[in-house]
Design an enzyme around this catalytic site. Structure first.
Site, mmCIF file in Angstrom:
data_model
loop_
_atom_site.group_PDB
_atom_site.id
_atom_site.type_symbol
_atom_site.label_atom_id
_atom_site.label_comp_id
_atom_site.label_asym_id
_atom_site.label_seq_id
_atom_site.Cartn_x
_atom_site.Cartn_y
_atom_site.Cartn_z
ATOM 1 C CE LYS A 119 -4.457 -1.790 1.208
ATOM 2 N NZ LYS A 119 -5.710 -1.720 1.950
ATOM 3 C CE LYS A 201 -5.774 -8.446 -1.238
ATOM 4 N NZ LYS A 201 -7.205 -8.355 -0.984
ATOM 5 C CE LYS A 204 -13.532 -4.413 0.631
ATOM 6 N NZ LYS A 204 -12.520 -3.632 1.362
HETATM 7 P P1 ATP Z 1 -8.787 -3.360 0.090
HETATM 8 O O1 ATP Z 1 -8.155 -3.283 -1.257
HETATM 9 O O2 ATP Z 1 -9.631 -2.173 0.447
HETATM 10 O O3 ATP Z 1 -7.830 -3.778 1.184
HETATM 11 P P2 ATP Z 1 -9.756 -6.048 0.047
HETATM 12 O O4 ATP Z 1 -10.445 -6.589 -1.152
HETATM 13 O O5 ATP Z 1 -8.384 -6.515 0.353
HETATM 14 O O6 ATP Z 1 -9.872 -4.494 -0.087
HETATM 15 P P3 ATP Z 1 -10.502 -6.169 2.880
HETATM 16 O O7 ATP Z 1 -11.615 -5.321 3.417
HETATM 17 O O8 ATP Z 1 -9.084 -5.781 3.148
HETATM 18 O O9 ATP Z 1 -10.721 -6.341 1.286
HETATM 19 O O10 ATP Z 1 -10.733 -7.656 3.381
HETATM 20 C C1 ATP Z 1 -12.000 -8.196 3.736
HETATM 21 C C2 ATP Z 1 -11.911 -9.696 3.829
HETATM 22 O O11 ATP Z 1 -11.830 -10.255 2.501
HETATM 23 C C3 ATP Z 1 -10.679 -10.207 4.570
HETATM 24 O O12 ATP Z 1 -11.069 -11.310 5.365
HETATM 25 C C4 ATP Z 1 -9.753 -10.635 3.474
HETATM 26 O O13 ATP Z 1 -8.873 -11.657 3.898
HETATM 27 C C5 ATP Z 1 -10.721 -11.148 2.404
HETATM 28 N N1 ATP Z 1 -10.172 -11.031 1.055
HETATM 29 C C6 ATP Z 1 -9.739 -9.893 0.471
HETATM 30 N N2 ATP Z 1 -9.323 -10.135 -0.791
HETATM 31 C C7 ATP Z 1 -9.512 -11.466 -1.003
HETATM 32 C C8 ATP Z 1 -9.265 -12.320 -2.123
HETATM 33 N N3 ATP Z 1 -8.780 -11.867 -3.262
HETATM 34 N N4 ATP Z 1 -9.584 -13.630 -2.013
HETATM 35 C C9 ATP Z 1 -10.097 -14.097 -0.857
HETATM 36 N N5 ATP Z 1 -10.337 -13.345 0.233
HETATM 37 C C10 ATP Z 1 -10.056 -12.043 0.171
HETATM 38 MG MG MG Z 2 -7.218 -5.732 2.042
#
Ligand code: ATP
Ligand code: MG
Length: 336
Positions: A119, A201, A204
């Site tokens: 990040k 990965k 969002k």
């Molecule tokens: P950001 O980019 O805002 O960090 P993010 O997609 O990583 O968004 P988080 O809010 O950080 O989402 O994570 C929410 C949950 O989703 C956590 O339990 C995280 O481990 C899970 N998660 C995030 N990305 C993935 C992925 N690509 N596959 C499976 N689980 C995921």
């Molecule tokens: Mg995340």
């Protein structure tokens, strides 16, 4: 053994940041498992709005997205009577314990977190101290509730490991204050990758809209995104090293249908990637349909959402204060 007191159910906690609408990565890695776990465990689920400001947020958007994420948790089937569903910023004990834990975390260990490195690269103009101490706030989230299990995607494993180290260190100095949490990583869907770069990965907050499928995407949008997913030139649906794009689509298909990889290979034997992509998209559309319908209903009911938020904050706060009091007493803060 009729008169025996029932054993305390194991406690589970997990949060999600309201940085954007969740992706199918969040759904298969977290949300879907949350619903299943809420049947068997004593659960707390929340919207991590405090974590979200480690990256600059537009105030009106943050407010809107936090509410939408909360509504989505309800639409996902989490029962606010049974589980505690809450907004992190409504429970001030998170910030309070977060500060305390900062003082029990070494600079060196926080520096090793890959999320911080990633990040900081992505937001080079805003490498704030909050981004660096993100894992100590996450440790506070977990430890406040004496959580036994934390369902996470593979991307959060390192942070949970740090939480355990902080808790063990604190307990080593002051005696048994914190339960040491265990990770709970679903077998499949532990990691869904980007549709455009299947080696990284799905996230969002990825600015490329084609890279991820949101749980609220319309069916024709979902179809379009899968059709343009990056694959390889082999044109054979099989799970193998180096076939990251196809492996990812097989994982998604398997998460929707419950089918094993071998079954999927047989089903698409002799068929091209075009047919497979359509099948994956259709499976995802069907999987998300009930959540989307429920979301549409709940999001218009502001009174209900507010009532659920207030109830969640009240219940979470009560539990959190117990741990915070204990912690502060142990450290030596004067109590009145
Ligand atoms: P950001 O980019 O805002 O960090 P993010 O997609 O990583 O968004 P988080 O809010 O950080 O989402 O994570 C929410 C949950 O989703 C956590 O339990 C995280 O481990 C899970 N998660 C995030 N990305 C993935 C992925 N690509 N596959 C499976 N689980 C995921
Ligand atoms: Mg995340």
């Amino acid at each position: 053994m009729e008169n025996q007191a029932p054993e305390r159910k194991k406690r589970v906690l997990s949060l999600i940041q309201p940085t954007a609408v969740p992706t199918i990565g969040n759904y298969f890695g977290a949300l879907k498992n949350w619903k299943a776990m809420s049947e068997d465990y004593d659960c707390l689920f929340g919207v991590a709005d405090l974590h979200a400001i480690t990256v600059r947020q537009e105030p009106a958007m943050l407010r809107k997205q936090s509410t939408e994420m909360f509504a989505l948790l309800l639409a996902n089937g989490l029962d606010p009577e049974k589980s505690i569903v809450f907004m992190q910023s409504h429970v001030p004990q998170h910030s309070q314990l977060g500060w305390l834990l900062n003082c029990y975390t070494q600079f060196g260990e926080a520096s090793r977190m890959t999320q911080f490195k990633d990040k900081s690269q992505k937001h080079a103009d805003n490498i704030n101290v909050g981004l660096f101490s993100y894992p100590t706030l996450m440790a506070a989230d977990i430890l406040l509730y004496q959580s036994d299990f934390v369902p996470i995607g593979a991307d959060q494993k390192q942070h949970l490991e740090l939480t355990r180290n902080i808790a063990e260190r604190f307990n080593g100095i002051y005696g048994n204050v914190f339960t040491i949490p265990e990770p709970f990583i679903g077998k499949k869907g532990a990691k869904i990758t980007s549709l455009q770069d299947p080696t990284s990965k799905m996230s969002k907050s990825d600015p490329n809209p084609k890279a991820s499928v949101s749980v609220l995407d319309e069916p024709n949008m979902i179809m379009k995104k899968f059709k343009s997913a990056v694959t390889d030139s082999e044109a054979c649906v099989r799970y193998a090293d180096g076939k990251d794009g196809i492996n990812n689509l097989m994982t998604i298909y398997s998460c929707c249908t419950g089918k094993a990889y071998e079954e999927i290979e047989k089903e698409f034997d002799g068929k091209g990637y075009g047919d497979f992509k359509v099948a994956v998209a259709e499976a995802v559309i069907a999987e998300l349909a009930p959540v989307q319908a429920e979301y549409k209903r709940i999001i218009t009911d502001t009174a209900y959402i507010n009532e659920c938020m207030a109830k969640g904050a009240e219940r979470a706060s009560r539990l959190a204060q117990r741990t915070l009091d204990k912690c502060m007493k142990k450290i030596g803060f004067k109590q009145i």
